[in-house]
Design a protein around this motif. Structure first.
Motif, PDB file in Angstrom:
ATOM      1  N   ARG A   1     -38.635  21.687  10.434  1.00 60.00           N
ATOM      2  CA  ARG A   1     -38.402  22.430  10.858  1.00 60.00           C
ATOM      3  C   ARG A   1     -38.931  23.074  11.274  1.00 60.00           C
ATOM      4  O   ARG A   1     -38.789  24.472  12.032  1.00 60.00           O
ATOM      5  CB  ARG A   1     -39.208  23.429   8.952  1.00 60.00           C
ATOM      6  CG  ARG A   1     -38.273  23.020   7.763  1.00 60.00           C
ATOM      7  CD  ARG A   1     -37.114  23.157   7.780  1.00 60.00           C
ATOM      8  NE  ARG A   1     -36.106  22.632   6.924  1.00 60.00           N
ATOM      9  CZ  ARG A   1     -35.637  23.361   5.964  1.00 60.00           C
ATOM     10  NH1 ARG A   1     -36.357  24.502   5.515  1.00 60.00           N
ATOM     11  NH2 ARG A   1     -35.456  22.638   4.796  1.00 60.00           N
TER      12      ARG A   1
ATOM     13  N   PRO B   1     -24.307  23.447   7.227  1.00 54.37           N
ATOM     14  CA  PRO B   1     -25.307  24.093   6.269  1.00 54.37           C
ATOM     15  C   PRO B   1     -24.584  25.102   5.378  1.00 54.37           C
ATOM     16  O   PRO B   1     -24.601  25.592   5.830  1.00 54.37           O
ATOM     17  CB  PRO B   1     -26.102  24.313   7.028  1.00 54.37           C
ATOM     18  CG  PRO B   1     -25.367  24.125   8.108  1.00 54.37           C
ATOM     19  CD  PRO B   1     -24.325  24.061   8.509  1.00 54.37           C
TER      20      PRO B   1
ATOM     21  N   SER C   1     -26.624  26.578  -0.341  1.00 48.54           N
ATOM     22  CA  SER C   1     -28.018  26.406   0.091  1.00 48.54           C
ATOM     23  C   SER C   1     -28.872  25.424  -0.089  1.00 48.54           C
ATOM     24  O   SER C   1     -29.866  25.528   0.807  1.00 48.54           O
ATOM     25  CB  SER C   1     -28.009  28.498  -0.865  1.00 48.54           C
ATOM     26  OG  SER C   1     -28.426  27.288  -1.927  1.00 48.54           O
ATOM     27  N   GLU C   2     -28.340  23.896  -0.326  1.00 48.86           N
ATOM     28  CA  GLU C   2     -28.995  23.298  -1.267  1.00 48.86           C
ATOM     29  C   GLU C   2     -28.252  22.328  -0.641  1.00 48.86           C
ATOM     30  O   GLU C   2     -27.225  22.426  -1.100  1.00 48.86           O
ATOM     31  CB  GLU C   2     -30.858  22.658  -1.967  1.00 48.86           C
ATOM     32  CG  GLU C   2     -29.520  23.473  -3.045  1.00 48.86           C
ATOM     33  CD  GLU C   2     -30.740  23.286  -4.588  1.00 48.86           C
ATOM     34  OE1 GLU C   2     -29.936  23.077  -5.655  1.00 48.86           O
ATOM     35  OE2 GLU C   2     -31.485  23.871  -4.343  1.00 48.86           O
TER      36      GLU C   2
ATOM     37  N   SER D   1     -33.857  14.557  -4.373  1.00 46.88           N
ATOM     38  CA  SER D   1     -34.358  15.218  -4.129  1.00 46.88           C
ATOM     39  C   SER D   1     -33.446  16.527  -4.014  1.00 46.88           C
ATOM     40  O   SER D   1     -32.792  15.891  -2.710  1.00 46.88           O
ATOM     41  CB  SER D   1     -35.513  15.237  -3.641  1.00 46.88           C
ATOM     42  OG  SER D   1     -35.393  14.625  -2.445  1.00 46.88           O
ATOM     43  N   SER D   2     -33.692  17.446  -4.291  1.00 40.14           N
ATOM     44  CA  SER D   2     -33.470  18.811  -3.517  1.00 40.14           C
ATOM     45  C   SER D   2     -33.293  19.624  -2.389  1.00 40.14           C
ATOM     46  O   SER D   2     -35.348  19.100  -2.078  1.00 40.14           O
ATOM     47  CB  SER D   2     -33.095  20.147  -4.703  1.00 40.14           C
ATOM     48  OG  SER D   2     -32.652  21.054  -4.162  1.00 40.14           O
ATOM     49  N   LEU D   3     -33.078  19.385  -1.063  1.00 37.82           N
ATOM     50  CA  LEU D   3     -33.557  19.958   0.307  1.00 37.82           C
ATOM     51  C   LEU D   3     -32.611  21.482   0.050  1.00 37.82           C
ATOM     52  O   LEU D   3     -31.870  21.357  -0.226  1.00 37.82           O
ATOM     53  CB  LEU D   3     -32.418  18.428   1.338  1.00 37.82           C
ATOM     54  CG  LEU D   3     -32.867  19.182   2.427  1.00 37.82           C
ATOM     55  CD1 LEU D   3     -34.181  19.131   2.455  1.00 37.82           C
ATOM     56  CD2 LEU D   3     -31.918  18.219   3.673  1.00 37.82           C
ATOM     57  N   SER D   4     -33.381  22.063   0.724  1.00 37.56           N
ATOM     58  CA  SER D   4     -33.273  23.698   1.722  1.00 37.56           C
ATOM     59  C   SER D   4     -32.798  23.546   2.370  1.00 37.56           C
ATOM     60  O   SER D   4     -33.136  22.740   2.731  1.00 37.56           O
ATOM     61  CB  SER D   4     -34.072  24.575   0.988  1.00 37.56           C
ATOM     62  OG  SER D   4     -35.134  24.313  -0.597  1.00 37.56           O
ATOM     63  N   LEU D   5     -31.172  23.539   2.577  1.00 43.12           N
ATOM     64  CA  LEU D   5     -30.565  23.833   4.224  1.00 43.12           C
ATOM     65  C   LEU D   5     -31.326  25.113   4.737  1.00 43.12           C
ATOM     66  O   LEU D   5     -31.421  26.780   4.286  1.00 43.12           O
ATOM     67  CB  LEU D   5     -28.766  24.173   4.198  1.00 43.12           C
ATOM     68  CG  LEU D   5     -28.581  23.143   3.236  1.00 43.12           C
ATOM     69  CD1 LEU D   5     -26.962  23.209   3.134  1.00 43.12           C
ATOM     70  CD2 LEU D   5     -29.391  21.334   4.251  1.00 43.12           C
ATOM     71  N   ASP D   6     -31.527  25.123   5.988  1.00 46.38           N
ATOM     72  CA  ASP D   6     -31.663  26.142   7.254  1.00 46.38           C
ATOM     73  C   ASP D   6     -30.755  26.805   7.577  1.00 46.38           C
ATOM     74  O   ASP D   6     -31.341  27.642   8.702  1.00 46.38           O
ATOM     75  CB  ASP D   6     -33.180  26.376   7.129  1.00 46.38           C
ATOM     76  CG  ASP D   6     -33.180  25.254   8.257  1.00 46.38           C
ATOM     77  OD1 ASP D   6     -32.048  23.910   8.324  1.00 46.38           O
ATOM     78  OD2 ASP D   6     -34.362  24.406   9.269  1.00 46.38           O
TER      79      ASP D   6
ATOM     80  N   ARG E   1     -28.095  17.559  -2.508  1.00 46.24           N
ATOM     81  CA  ARG E   1     -29.211  16.770  -2.798  1.00 46.24           C
ATOM     82  C   ARG E   1     -29.723  15.018  -1.866  1.00 46.24           C
ATOM     83  O   ARG E   1     -28.221  14.567  -1.764  1.00 46.24           O
ATOM     84  CB  ARG E   1     -28.544  15.869  -4.329  1.00 46.24           C
ATOM     85  CG  ARG E   1     -29.702  15.031  -4.978  1.00 46.24           C
ATOM     86  CD  ARG E   1     -29.463  14.978  -6.008  1.00 46.24           C
ATOM     87  NE  ARG E   1     -30.356  16.299  -6.509  1.00 46.24           N
ATOM     88  CZ  ARG E   1     -31.442  16.656  -7.452  1.00 46.24           C
ATOM     89  NH1 ARG E   1     -32.371  15.990  -6.892  1.00 46.24           N
ATOM     90  NH2 ARG E   1     -31.374  18.675  -7.676  1.00 46.24           N
TER      91      ARG E   1
END
Length: 304
Positions: free
Chosen positions: A179, A136, A139-140, A153-158, A142
């Motif tokens: 999540r 990760p 922050s994101e 689509s955009s995928l937010s990373l945690d 695709r």
């Protein structure tokens, strides 16, 4: 004395006598004939026999197929959906010996280490032949439905690494964790183009003992031998005791995207410094069954 008159014609008597003999002597004969017939009907009803391989399945490059058991206490059955024979008490990486059904998306995997244990349901494991992950970084990313998907689509990373479960010439397919249950349940799958990933985003999930072994090899490169330590790290074989021939290692490398193979290592002792720093500031990404794992950059491992 005059015999009684015959009340039935001769053909009828013959039939009656034959039926009597059949009832008297033919029961065993009928049973012997009907048994294989009914057995064949049962086989047709139950479908093809379940496979019982004695060697792990291999993917292209002669590398054993593997899964990660996603939780503790997974039930193991004798056949897919059959009787429970034992329980896998710890989360483990395991070899895949067979899948069911033979075609299409598997619903069950027959797994084990060194020998088969039995069948587990597909949702209890993550098919993951390597230790490769998308780290990760940033922050994101695709996420795309397939490598040719132009929008995605955009995928937010945690902060949770994403296992790389498949790859093409310029993209990798990842498992995106739920999540609410990271490393325990997959929410969805998607493709990430390698050209869109930041530097050091490709990594491998390692234990600390594996990290220390790689550090030793970086300090004493003349003792590295073959196959290259980076290949061993990708496959989780740094200190597993399992053997890997140079031909198998090269076969595996040929299946990887060129951009992944060409990731350059750190020169002039850079690997020693970076691996040492990772060890000093060891920060696991996940721990199960008392063993901690951290995703480290592929570029930090010698032997590209």
């Amino acid at each position: 004395m005059t015999p009684p008159p015959i009340r039935y014609p001769l053909p009828t008597l013959v039939v009656l006598v034959a039926l009597g003999l059949l009832a008297w002597r033919g029961r065993d004969w009928v049973a012997s004939v009907s048994e294989p017939v009914w057995a064949g009907i049962d086989r047709l009803r139950s479908g093809p026999p379940f496979p019982e391989s004695t060697e792990p399945m291999r993917r292209e490059g002669a590398i054993a197929r593997k899964v990660l058991v996603l939780r503790e206490g997974v039930s193991v059955t004798d056949v897919p959906g059959g009787a429970v024979v034992e329980s896998i008490r710890r989360r483990i990486f395991a070899d895949v010996y067979d899948v069911w059904p033979l075609g299409g998306t598997p619903t069950h995997y027959r797994i084990g280490n060194r020998q088969p244990i039995g069948w587990v349901e597909a949702d209890a494991v993550l098919p993951w032949d390597t230790r490769l992950v998308v780290r990760p970084v940033g922050s994101e990313i695709r996420l795309r439905t397939d490598p040719a998907d132009e929008r995605g689509s955009s995928l937010s990373l945690d902060g949770t690494p994403l296992p790389i479960v498949e790859w093409g010439s310029d993209a990798v397919r990842v498992a995106v964790w739920d999540r609410a249950e990271p490393w325990g349940a997959v929410d969805r799958w998607g493709w990430v183009r390698l050209g869109e990933l930041p530097p050091d985003a490709i990594g491998v999930l390692l234990t600390r003992s594996e990290l220390l072994e790689l550090l030793r090899i970086a300090i004493e490169p003349e003792r590295a031998g073959a196959p290259p330590p980076r290949v061993l790290a990708m496959l989780g074989m740094v200190d597993s005791g399992a053997s890997l021939t140079a031909e198998q290692a090269e076969g595996f490398r040929r299946t990887l995207p060129d951009s992944m193979v060409r990731i350059r290592g750190l020169a002039d002792g850079g690997s020693v410094e970076q691996l040492g720093r990772i060890n000093d500031f060891w920060s696991p990404d996940v721990m199960w069954s008392g063993i901690a794992y951290q995703a480290i950059p592929l570029s930090s491992i010698p032997g590209e």
